[in-house]
Design a protein around this motif. Structure first.
Motif, PDB file in Angstrom:
ATOM      1  N   VAL A 124       0.835  -1.206   0.000  1.00 13.36           N
ATOM      2  CA  VAL A 124       0.000   0.000   0.000  1.00 13.36           C
ATOM      3  C   VAL A 124       0.865   1.250   0.000  1.00 13.36           C
ATOM      4  O   VAL A 124       0.608   2.202  -0.762  1.00 13.36           O
ATOM      5  N   PHE A 125       1.896   1.251   0.831  1.00 11.99           N
ATOM      6  CA  PHE A 125       2.784   2.415   0.891  1.00 11.99           C
ATOM      7  C   PHE A 125       3.522   2.605  -0.437  1.00 11.99           C
ATOM      8  O   PHE A 125       3.698   3.743  -0.908  1.00 11.99           O
ATOM      9  N   ALA A 126       3.949   1.495  -1.067  1.00  4.74           N
ATOM     10  CA  ALA A 126       4.627   1.578  -2.366  1.00  4.74           C
ATOM     11  C   ALA A 126       3.683   2.124  -3.431  1.00  4.74           C
ATOM     12  O   ALA A 126       4.079   2.951  -4.263  1.00  4.74           O
ATOM     13  N   THR A 127       2.401   1.664  -3.382  1.00  3.88           N
ATOM     14  CA  THR A 127       1.425   2.169  -4.357  1.00  3.88           C
ATOM     15  C   THR A 127       1.179   3.660  -4.166  1.00  3.88           C
ATOM     16  O   THR A 127       1.118   4.428  -5.134  1.00  3.88           O
ATOM     17  N   LEU A 128       1.036   4.081  -2.912  1.00  3.05           N
ATOM     18  CA  LEU A 128       0.830   5.507  -2.634  1.00  3.05           C
ATOM     19  C   LEU A 128       2.038   6.335  -3.079  1.00  3.05           C
ATOM     20  O   LEU A 128       1.883   7.434  -3.633  1.00  3.05           O
ATOM     21  N   PHE A 129       3.223   5.797  -2.834  1.00  2.29           N
ATOM     22  CA  PHE A 129       4.426   6.527  -3.246  1.00  2.29           C
ATOM     23  C   PHE A 129       4.506   6.618  -4.775  1.00  2.29           C
ATOM     24  O   PHE A 129       4.897   7.659  -5.324  1.00  2.29           O
ATOM     25  N   PHE A 130       4.123   5.553  -5.470  1.00  5.88           N
ATOM     26  CA  PHE A 130       4.129   5.576  -6.935  1.00  5.88           C
ATOM     27  C   PHE A 130       3.134   6.608  -7.472  1.00  5.88           C
ATOM     28  O   PHE A 130       3.432   7.357  -8.413  1.00  5.88           O
ATOM     29  N   LEU A 131       1.929   6.650  -6.845  1.00  4.88           N
ATOM     30  CA  LEU A 131       0.934   7.640  -7.259  1.00  4.88           C
ATOM     31  C   LEU A 131       1.431   9.059  -6.983  1.00  4.88           C
ATOM     32  O   LEU A 131       1.194   9.986  -7.773  1.00  4.88           O
ATOM     33  N   LEU A 132       2.148   9.220  -5.867  1.00  2.00           N
ATOM     34  CA  LEU A 132       2.731  10.531  -5.567  1.00  2.00           C
ATOM     35  C   LEU A 132       3.779  10.906  -6.617  1.00  2.00           C
ATOM     36  O   LEU A 132       3.852  12.077  -7.038  1.00  2.00           O
ATOM     37  N   THR A 133       4.558   9.934  -7.045  1.00  2.00           N
ATOM     38  CA  THR A 133       5.551  10.192  -8.090  1.00  2.00           C
ATOM     39  C   THR A 133       4.875  10.635  -9.384  1.00  2.00           C
ATOM     40  O   THR A 133       5.328  11.593 -10.038  1.00  2.00           O
ATOM     41  N   VAL A 134       3.794   9.956  -9.754  1.00  2.00           N
ATOM     42  CA  VAL A 134       3.059  10.333 -10.965  1.00  2.00           C
ATOM     43  C   VAL A 134       2.521  11.759 -10.847  1.00  2.00           C
ATOM     44  O   VAL A 134       2.594  12.564 -11.792  1.00  2.00           O
ATOM     45  N   ALA A 135       1.995  12.095  -9.658  1.00  2.00           N
ATOM     46  CA  ALA A 135       1.459  13.443  -9.457  1.00  2.00           C
ATOM     47  C   ALA A 135       2.569  14.493  -9.553  1.00  2.00           C
ATOM     48  O   ALA A 135       2.382  15.559 -10.157  1.00  2.00           O
ATOM     49  N   VAL A 136       3.716  14.203  -8.947  1.00  2.00           N
ATOM     50  CA  VAL A 136       4.842  15.149  -9.011  1.00  2.00           C
ATOM     51  C   VAL A 136       5.289  15.355 -10.462  1.00  2.00           C
ATOM     52  O   VAL A 136       5.571  16.483 -10.888  1.00  2.00           O
ATOM     53  N   ILE A 137       5.333  14.280 -11.215  1.00  2.00           N
ATOM     54  CA  ILE A 137       5.747  14.391 -12.620  1.00  2.00           C
ATOM     55  C   ILE A 137       4.760  15.255 -13.399  1.00  2.00           C
ATOM     56  O   ILE A 137       5.151  16.103 -14.220  1.00  2.00           O
ATOM     57  N   ARG A 138       3.453  15.051 -13.161  1.00  2.00           N
ATOM     58  CA  ARG A 138       2.434  15.866 -13.848  1.00  2.00           C
ATOM     59  C   ARG A 138       2.594  17.348 -13.495  1.00  2.00           C
ATOM     60  O   ARG A 138       2.487  18.219 -14.360  1.00  2.00           O
ATOM     61  N   VAL A 139       2.850  17.627 -12.222  1.00  2.00           N
ATOM     62  CA  VAL A 139       3.026  19.017 -11.797  1.00  2.00           C
ATOM     63  C   VAL A 139       4.269  19.627 -12.444  1.00  2.00           C
ATOM     64  O   VAL A 139       4.245  20.781 -12.907  1.00  2.00           O
TER      65      VAL A 139
END
Length: 292
Positions: free
Chosen positions: A20-35
Motif C-alpha cells: 500500500v505504501f509503495a502504491t501511494l508513493f508511486f501515485l505521488l511520483t506520478v502526481a509530481v511528474i504531472r506538476v
C-alpha cells in the motif's frame, strides 16, 4: 493444504502495508511528474528560453523522476532489494540495452545536443549529405526536411551531428554569381559599366548593403568572360528569382548598347589547300565537253 494457504494469507497481510505504501508513493511520483510537466514549461518560457530547449529540460526531468520514483517504489515494496542492488541490475541491463539499441540512443543524444546548441532552427534552409531543403521539425530522434521539390525527408539526428551542415539562411543575405561574356571586339571597360548599371537597376539586388562586383575573369574561346557578383535574399527562391532578373537586365542592356554577346566561333585549318569554286562561275572546258 490449509497450512500452505494460511501461510500465503499470513504473508500477504504481512507485506500488505508495504504494498500500500509503495502504491501511494508511486501515485505521488506520478502526481509530481504531472506538476513538473505543467509548471516547468511555463517558468522557462517566461524566462524566454527557446522552446526546443524547454522540451529537452522537461524530458530530462521527467525521465529522472520516473527512474528515481520507480527505484524507490521497488525498494519500498520489496525491502530486500536495496537501491544499490537495483542500480547495479539497472546498469547491467542498461549496457545490454545500449548495445541492442545503439543507433536509437545515438540519435536520441544527438537530438538533445542539436536542440541545446541549435546550429539550425525551424524554417532554416539547410544542406547535409545531399539533402537540401527547409527544416520543418526537429524532434529528439529525427529532423524533418521539406526539399525544394516538395518531398519530405525524415533524417536521423546523428547524421546532422556527425556531418557538416550548410545553413543557407543563417543570415538574411547571400551572394550569387553569374558569368557574362562579350565579344573580343568590344571595349572591356565600356561593357563592364553597362553590366554594372544593369545589375544595380534590378530591385532584388541589395547594392545598398553590399557592393556589386564585376571582374573580367578570363579569355574564353569566343569571348571575354566577366564574373558578375551581387547580394540578394538568402532563400533558394530569392536566389533563383534574382538571377533570372539580372540575366534578363544584362542581356537587354548589352543589346541596347550594341555590345555583342558572341556565339561560339570555330576556326578550321586544313593541311592542304582546297579548291574554291564560285557558284555562278562557268564550268571548265573539260567539264562542258564531258557533259556533251
Amino acid at each position: 493444504m490449509r497450512a500452505e494457504l494460511s501461510s500465503y494469507v499470513t504473508g500477504f497481510w504481512r507485506v500488505l502495508p508495504q504494498l500500500v505504501f509503495a502504491t501511494l508513493f508511486f501515485l505521488l511520483t506520478v502526481a509530481v511528474i504531472r506538476v513538473v510537466q505543467w509548471i516547468v514549461p511555463k517558468v522557462l518560457r517566461r524566462a524566454r528560453m527557446r522552446r526546443a530547449l524547454v522540451d529537452v529540460v522537461v524530458m530530462l526531468l521527467t525521465v529522472g523522476l520516473w527512474l528515481m520514483g520507480s527505484l524507490l517504489t521497488l525498494t519500498i515494496a520489496v525491502p530486500s532489494i536495496t537501491p544499490g542492488r537495483a542500480l547495479t541490475a539497472l546498469g547491467v541491463g542498461g549496457v545490454a540495452i545500449g548495445f541492442a539499441f545503439k543507433d536509437v540512443f545515438e540519435n536520441f543524444l544527438a537530438g538533445i545536443l542539436l536542440l541545446i546548441r541549435e546550429p539550425f532552427s525551424k524554417s532554416d534552409f539547410i544542406e547535409c549529405q545531399g539533402i537540401d531543403g527547409r527544416v520543418e521539425e526537429i524532434t529528439i530522434r529525427d529532423t524533418h526536411i521539406r526539399q525544394t521539390d516538395g518531398q519530405l525527408v525524415v533524417a536521423p539526428n546523428a547524421m546532422f551531428f556527425k556531418n557538416a551542415v550548410t545553413v543557407r539562411t543563417s543570415t538574411d543575405l547571400r551572394r550569387t554569381t553569374i558569368i557574362c561574356g562579350v565579344a573580343y571586339g568590344e571595349d572591356v571597360d565600356a561593357a563592364r559599366e553597362v553590366i554594372e548599371r544593369a545589375v544595380k537597376d534590378v530591385d532584388s539586388v541589395r547594392d545598398d548593403v553590399k557592393d556589386v562586383q564585376i571582374f573580367a575573369k578570363e579569355f574564353a574561346d569566343s569571348a571575354i568572360n566577366f564574373e558578375v557578383t551581387w547580394w540578394t535574399g538568402s532563400r533558394p527562391v530569392d536566389i533563383r528569382a534574382s538571377r533570372d532578373k539580372v540575366v534578363a537586365a544584362v542581356k537587354r542592356a548589352l543589346d541596347e548598347a550594341g555590345i555583342e554577346i558572341p556565339f561560339p566561333y570555330r576556326t578550321l585549318t586544313f593541311a592542304e589547300a582546297l579548291p574554291l569554286t564560285r557558284k555562278d562561275a562557268p564550268p571548265d572546258d573539260d567539264t562542258a565537253s564531258s557533259r556533251d
